[in-house]
Design a protein around this motif. Sequence first.
Motif, PDB file in Angstrom:
ATOM      1  N   LEU A  71      41.734  48.810  36.319  1.00  0.00           N
ATOM      2  CA  LEU A  71      40.627  49.400  37.071  1.00  0.00           C
ATOM      3  C   LEU A  71      40.951  50.819  37.502  1.00  0.00           C
ATOM      4  O   LEU A  71      42.106  51.168  37.721  1.00  0.00           O
ATOM      5  CB  LEU A  71      40.338  48.569  38.330  1.00  0.00           C
ATOM      6  CG  LEU A  71      39.815  47.156  38.128  1.00  0.00           C
ATOM      7  CD1 LEU A  71      39.696  46.459  39.463  1.00  0.00           C
ATOM      8  CD2 LEU A  71      38.474  47.178  37.436  1.00  0.00           C
ATOM      9  N   GLN A  73      39.862  52.125  40.384  1.00  0.00           N
ATOM     10  CA  GLN A  73      40.166  52.066  41.815  1.00  0.00           C
ATOM     11  C   GLN A  73      40.513  50.617  42.169  1.00  0.00           C
ATOM     12  O   GLN A  73      39.679  49.904  42.743  1.00  0.00           O
ATOM     13  CB  GLN A  73      38.961  52.530  42.653  1.00  0.00           C
ATOM     14  CG  GLN A  73      38.481  53.920  42.289  1.00  0.00           C
ATOM     15  CD  GLN A  73      37.713  54.575  43.417  1.00  0.00           C
ATOM     16  OE1 GLN A  73      38.278  55.354  44.168  1.00  0.00           O
ATOM     17  NE2 GLN A  73      36.430  54.275  43.550  1.00  0.00           N
ATOM     18  N   VAL A  76      39.596  48.503  45.555  1.00  0.00           N
ATOM     19  CA  VAL A  76      38.317  47.906  45.956  1.00  0.00           C
ATOM     20  C   VAL A  76      37.931  46.726  45.065  1.00  0.00           C
ATOM     21  O   VAL A  76      36.778  46.338  45.029  1.00  0.00           O
ATOM     22  CB  VAL A  76      37.164  48.936  45.954  1.00  0.00           C
ATOM     23  CG1 VAL A  76      37.259  49.824  47.161  1.00  0.00           C
ATOM     24  CG2 VAL A  76      37.119  49.741  44.690  1.00  0.00           C
ATOM     25  N   PHE A  77      38.911  46.120  44.387  1.00  0.00           N
ATOM     26  CA  PHE A  77      38.543  45.114  43.375  1.00  0.00           C
ATOM     27  C   PHE A  77      37.908  43.873  43.987  1.00  0.00           C
ATOM     28  O   PHE A  77      37.200  43.137  43.296  1.00  0.00           O
ATOM     29  CB  PHE A  77      39.741  44.737  42.504  1.00  0.00           C
ATOM     30  CG  PHE A  77      40.568  43.602  43.026  1.00  0.00           C
ATOM     31  CD1 PHE A  77      41.587  43.833  43.917  1.00  0.00           C
ATOM     32  CD2 PHE A  77      40.310  42.294  42.621  1.00  0.00           C
ATOM     33  CE1 PHE A  77      42.343  42.795  44.408  1.00  0.00           C
ATOM     34  CE2 PHE A  77      41.063  41.246  43.110  1.00  0.00           C
ATOM     35  CZ  PHE A  77      42.081  41.497  44.012  1.00  0.00           C
ATOM     36  N   ARG A  79      35.434  43.723  45.739  1.00  0.00           N
ATOM     37  CA  ARG A  79      33.981  43.851  45.668  1.00  0.00           C
ATOM     38  C   ARG A  79      33.404  43.164  44.425  1.00  0.00           C
ATOM     39  O   ARG A  79      32.197  43.034  44.304  1.00  0.00           O
ATOM     40  CB  ARG A  79      33.589  45.330  45.659  1.00  0.00           C
ATOM     41  CG  ARG A  79      33.814  46.041  46.964  1.00  0.00           C
ATOM     42  CD  ARG A  79      33.176  47.406  46.920  1.00  0.00           C
ATOM     43  NE  ARG A  79      31.741  47.330  46.756  1.00  0.00           N
ATOM     44  CZ  ARG A  79      30.875  47.251  47.754  1.00  0.00           C
ATOM     45  NH1 ARG A  79      31.301  47.277  48.979  1.00  0.00           N
ATOM     46  NH2 ARG A  79      29.589  47.182  47.515  1.00  0.00           N
ATOM     47  N   VAL A  80      34.278  42.730  43.510  1.00  0.00           N
ATOM     48  CA  VAL A  80      33.817  42.139  42.258  1.00  0.00           C
ATOM     49  C   VAL A  80      32.908  40.937  42.489  1.00  0.00           C
ATOM     50  O   VAL A  80      32.064  40.613  41.656  1.00  0.00           O
ATOM     51  CB  VAL A  80      35.018  41.766  41.360  1.00  0.00           C
ATOM     52  CG1 VAL A  80      35.708  40.525  41.855  1.00  0.00           C
ATOM     53  CG2 VAL A  80      34.591  41.583  39.931  1.00  0.00           C
TER      54      VAL A  80
END
Lengths: 341, 186
Positions: A71, A73, A76-77, A79-80
């Motif tokens: 990724l 970023q 912020v994963f 948020r998936v």
Amino acid sequence: MSHKMDTNKLEKHYWIWPIAWYLFLGGLGGGILFAAGILDMVFHAGYILALGVLFAVACLGIGSMLLIFELGQPKVFLRVFLSATAIIKWGACLLILAMGFGFIYFLFWLPPEWNLFWYPWLWIRDLCAVLMALFGLCVVVYTGVLLSTMKAKPFWNTPVLPVLFTVSALSTATAALALLAGMWPSYEYILAMIGSDAMAQAMAGEVLHANKEVMMEILHIADKILVIAEIVVLLLYVLTTRASGNLTAKAVALEWISGKKALLFWVGMMLCGLTIPFLLYQLGGVGAEYVAPVLVLAAGLLLRFMIVYSDRRRSMPGEEQYYRRLPKGDERFLQGWKAPY
Amino acid sequence: MTRYAMVMDQRRCIGCQSCTVACRTWNELPMDIIYNPVVSEGVLGEFPEVHQTFTPLICMHCDNPPCTICCPCKASQQDEDGIVWVDETKCMGCKVCVNSCPYGARDVNHDEGFVRKCTFCKDRVREGEQPYCVATCHQKARIFGDLDDPESDVSKLVNRLVTERFFEELGTDPQVYYIPDLGGVK
């Protein structure tokens, strides 16, 4: 800043090797969970396949890690999980469920002398076998659906792709199971689980030994069928895209059939990855036991790489010419005069 | 209701790339990202009737954008006035939207990590100004406005002239209309 600038958007690959590895490992792990769950339900062969289940959970875990580190970023994963419509969100949920149920299932195959309190709750193990088979299959199908829903990529946007990925994932999974079957828990170890009575041991030993042989036979036959199916589906995939009305899909298919990917496709995939393993399975012996499964696994990985790198987008009129004329190799000059504020 | 749209008058575009440069300046783009290249085709036709076509590209701000439904983070989103944009703090950089856009309108810079795209300069538009590429175009080849307002230039042009849209067959319903360089009145 040392990163090389890639201004040609038509030739740029946005998804690269981590995604290819992830698609391979996701298919392999999900496929093993599916196959092991089914075989346990039908033949009660869980002890032969226990190590395979642990391996599958590890594959899915490594695949997920690759996804996260690829990724832009990664911080912020989480948020998936927010969107309801995104296929990636469903994939992430399915991966977690498959890994979870696979791991719980494996907990029942830990050494019996540890006497863990959950050993008697066999209904949980059987339930997990069903659920891990279900979610494993979902993961397998999802890896293909993710690519095939992309309207922007004509070579991916075909219903044959999920079928191909499913067949390929199941063939690699069967190959991996054939390699790992019976390696752990060992034969003696299973005997120890049964008891110390000599007569019971001898009888159980015979049954178990036969079971392992039978299981290997089943896995080899299954893989033979899957390899043949994969040859058919792969040919269908390439030939239907070759005959497609979409010029971009057609151009990529031609690359596979007679262009720069032809050697990898015909010799790597078709000959070494599928035809030779089938013949080796047919001949039996060491070739069937060790060489053929390894070749099938390598073919699965090669297929994911070839597909991920066949991500050509249809060019807007004149776009190709435009990107070709942009300067190349001027990164240091272009970035050197940046103001130091 | 407001529905922002853009009309590209290819009869007027001379391929000077002013809009490309203006966009880079206003949006402070990284070196390897271009929101609105002006591509060209030609020379077309047979002498003496020859011509060259310039096509200013941009995000099509589709009515049915494939790039927002595929975003797992809800970072890629569409506002009520039709503007499709990416909230860069919410974007995890999975690049699924970059791969899903048939127009190649999205890109990602390696050092930044999040996905970038044209926003119709929504910071300017919401203050009543024109997008920077439109304000810069000295040929008036880029025309921007509210398609739902019958008095706007875009709705007059779209309704009176023959316009084309890219890849309509994909069902994305793009909202950038092209007046072909050999086009004319309906």
